[in-house]
Enzyme design. Structure first.
Site, mmCIF file in Angstrom:
data_model
loop_
_atom_site.group_PDB
_atom_site.id
_atom_site.type_symbol
_atom_site.label_atom_id
_atom_site.label_comp_id
_atom_site.label_asym_id
_atom_site.label_seq_id
_atom_site.Cartn_x
_atom_site.Cartn_y
_atom_site.Cartn_z
ATOM 1 N N GLU A 89 0.900 -4.906 11.109
ATOM 2 C CA GLU A 89 0.460 -3.515 10.992
ATOM 3 C C GLU A 89 1.281 -2.734 12.018
ATOM 4 O O GLU A 89 1.075 -2.864 13.215
ATOM 5 C CB GLU A 89 -1.044 -3.387 11.315
ATOM 6 C CG GLU A 89 -1.960 -4.120 10.355
ATOM 7 C CD GLU A 89 -2.217 -3.345 9.058
ATOM 8 O OE1 GLU A 89 -1.717 -2.200 8.920
ATOM 9 O OE2 GLU A 89 -2.926 -3.886 8.193
ATOM 10 N N ARG B 212 -3.202 4.789 -2.073
ATOM 11 C CA ARG B 212 -3.060 3.447 -1.499
ATOM 12 C C ARG B 212 -2.772 2.374 -2.547
ATOM 13 O O ARG B 212 -1.999 1.442 -2.337
ATOM 14 C CB ARG B 212 -4.370 3.112 -0.760
ATOM 15 C CG ARG B 212 -4.549 1.667 -0.317
ATOM 16 C CD ARG B 212 -5.925 1.529 0.347
ATOM 17 N NE ARG B 212 -6.351 0.158 0.540
ATOM 18 C CZ ARG B 212 -6.199 -0.542 1.671
ATOM 19 N NH1 ARG B 212 -5.584 -0.002 2.697
ATOM 20 N NH2 ARG B 212 -6.667 -1.764 1.771
ATOM 21 N N HIS C 2 2.741 -3.689 6.851
ATOM 22 C CA HIS C 2 1.786 -2.614 6.581
ATOM 23 C C HIS C 2 1.810 -1.604 7.735
ATOM 24 O O HIS C 2 2.500 -1.774 8.718
ATOM 25 C CB HIS C 2 0.359 -3.180 6.517
ATOM 26 C CG HIS C 2 0.070 -4.047 5.342
ATOM 27 N ND1 HIS C 2 -0.829 -3.704 4.355
ATOM 28 C CD2 HIS C 2 0.558 -5.261 4.971
ATOM 29 C CE1 HIS C 2 -0.887 -4.648 3.445
ATOM 30 N NE2 HIS C 2 -0.063 -5.621 3.793
ATOM 31 N N HIS D 246 0.852 -1.192 0.000
ATOM 32 C CA HIS D 246 0.000 0.000 0.000
ATOM 33 C C HIS D 246 0.888 1.244 0.000
ATOM 34 O O HIS D 246 1.698 1.441 0.904
ATOM 35 C CB HIS D 246 -0.932 0.008 1.217
ATOM 36 C CG HIS D 246 -2.012 -1.019 1.125
ATOM 37 N ND1 HIS D 246 -2.478 -1.727 2.216
ATOM 38 C CD2 HIS D 246 -2.727 -1.462 0.054
ATOM 39 C CE1 HIS D 246 -3.435 -2.571 1.815
ATOM 40 N NE2 HIS D 246 -3.597 -2.427 0.511
ATOM 41 N N GLU E 55 1.694 3.791 3.052
ATOM 42 C CA GLU E 55 2.206 3.249 4.319
ATOM 43 C C GLU E 55 3.737 3.306 4.326
ATOM 44 O O GLU E 55 4.425 2.289 4.319
ATOM 45 C CB GLU E 55 1.661 1.825 4.511
ATOM 46 C CG GLU E 55 0.133 1.820 4.602
ATOM 47 C CD GLU E 55 -0.524 0.439 4.510
ATOM 48 O OE1 GLU E 55 0.183 -0.587 4.589
ATOM 49 O OE2 GLU E 55 -1.771 0.390 4.356
#
Length: 384
Positions: free
Chosen positions: A360, A216, A286, A158, A161
């Site tokens: 994440e 994104r 991510h 993405h 990020e």
């Protein structure tokens, strides 16, 4: 623009927020889709400056309380861009790992790393992006007569990020600078090879530097070029298109025209299919939310090796907390986040890679995707 934090208290409030997001096309940071808004669950939503008065008035009218999470999005965007700086991001000490780097510098860094550590590192072409840029991965491998298993790590699927590619680079640097002196790392490299793809979504990453910091998706055009980009992490062939996606190409979670419709997804999938019997662990990095996600996103039915997946994940979470006390939650997205389908993590596990995780990274929304450069070092240190 501002990012607002809202916790809806009732079904009525949820419905109003869903309507607001859908009609005004607001940028949902958490969750990704209006239908995933739930009473009692936090909502992070970016509201363009022009719509702020209208949105705030509407929230007040419906007695929905909100607080401003990020008062000035542009200000954070400006702060995350490095100052005008010496050529290709090199300080006197060489490459600066505590700032974000544009793609051109990451390409140069890969070449440099391969030259500086030629006994250990080789750079390989994985495929080409939609805009015809080469996707390279680094193979970190100690010469050995015995076949070794592989750990794969990709970053930057993405575009917005940015902490993700920064972590991939930090990870490579740490391994290479310390493998001679750190017995843990040298033992690791005796038994395993590392394959690292620092930026998977290269076209999107460049677009996020040059045009829209909060982009994104990738950059492939749909509907005669009226809209751009597929969410590459909804484009893998695992329950593709079933849940947590959109078939509208203007959506941030548009899943493409079919599984592996995108060249970037295809390049990764073909490689992993070819090597799947050797890959023991698949990691995809991510942000944000501080989560270690296990399979699956599209069903709450646990995978057959769920106990092992959870144990390993919880060990990692405990280690992450060790350094700065940062809390990570562990579990499948379907239970601790929201449902989605077509993710690389679900697909790699489904084809037989036993340990597949999404990390994440920081934070929990204070800065969201716009994590300041000052957070690169602590984030990378604790994750390492």
């Amino acid at each position: 623009d501002q990012v607002l934090n809202i916790v809806p208290e009732s079904i009525q409030q949820v419905q109003h927020l869903q309507l607001l997001c859908s009609t005004l096309l607001l940028d949902l940071w958490k969750p990704q889709m209006p239908e995933d808004i739930r009473a009692g669950k936090e909502l992070h939503i970016r509201v363009p400056a022009t719509l702020l008065p209208e949105v705030k008035h509407s929230l007040d009218q419906h007695m929905i309380s909100y607080r401003v999470l990020i008062p000035d999005v542009q200000d954070l965007v400006d702060k995350s861009m490095p100052r005008e700086r010496s050529s290709q991001g090199q300080g006197r000490e060489g490459y600066v790992y505590t700032q974000y780097h544009p793609m051109k510098e990451i390409y140069q860094w890969m070449t440099q790393i391969q030259q500086n550590y030629s006994e250990l590192v080789t750079q390989h072409l994985l495929g080409m992006t939609f805009e015809n840029r080469p996707m390279y991965y680094l193979q970190i491998s100690q010469p050995s007569n015995k076949p070794k298993k592989i750990i794969w790590m990709d970053c930057g699927i993405h575009a917005r990020e940015w902490i993700s590619p920064a972590f991939c680079q930090w990870f490579v640097k740490e391994i290479l600078q310390n493998y001679k002196s750190d017995p843990k790392i040298s033992r690791f490299l005796k038994n395993l090879d590392l394959y690292v793809l620092p930026v998977l979504n290269i076209d999107g990453y460049i677009y996020s530097w040059e045009t829209n910091r909060l982009w994104r998706k990738n950059r492939s055009p749909y509907q005669n070029g009226t809209c751009y980009g597929t969410d590459l992490n909804r484009n893998f062939n695992s329950s593709w298109g079933s849940i947590g996606v959109s078939f509208n190409c203007t959506s941030d979670v548009f899943c493409g025209s079919g599984p592996e419709s995108e060249p970037e997804t295809r390049a990764v999938a073909q490689f992993i299919r070819r090597k799947k019997s050797d890959i023991v662990c698949y990691l995809t990095i991510h942000s944000y939310g501080q989560l270690i996600l296990t399979p699956y996103g599209s069903t709450t039915k646990p995978p057959s090796n769920n106990k092992e997946l959870m144990q390993v994940g919880q060990k990692a979470a405990a280690a992450l907390k060790g350094k700065y006390g940062t809390n990570y939650k562990v579990g499948p997205p379907s239970l601790i986040l929201y449902n989605n389908s077509g993710s690389s993590r679900d697909w790699t596990h489904m084809i037989g890679i036993p340990l597949s995780y999404t990390f994440e990274l920081r934070d929990n929304g204070t800065y969201g995707f716009l994590l300041p450069p000052s957070q690169i070092q602590p984030t990378c240190e604790e994750t390492m």
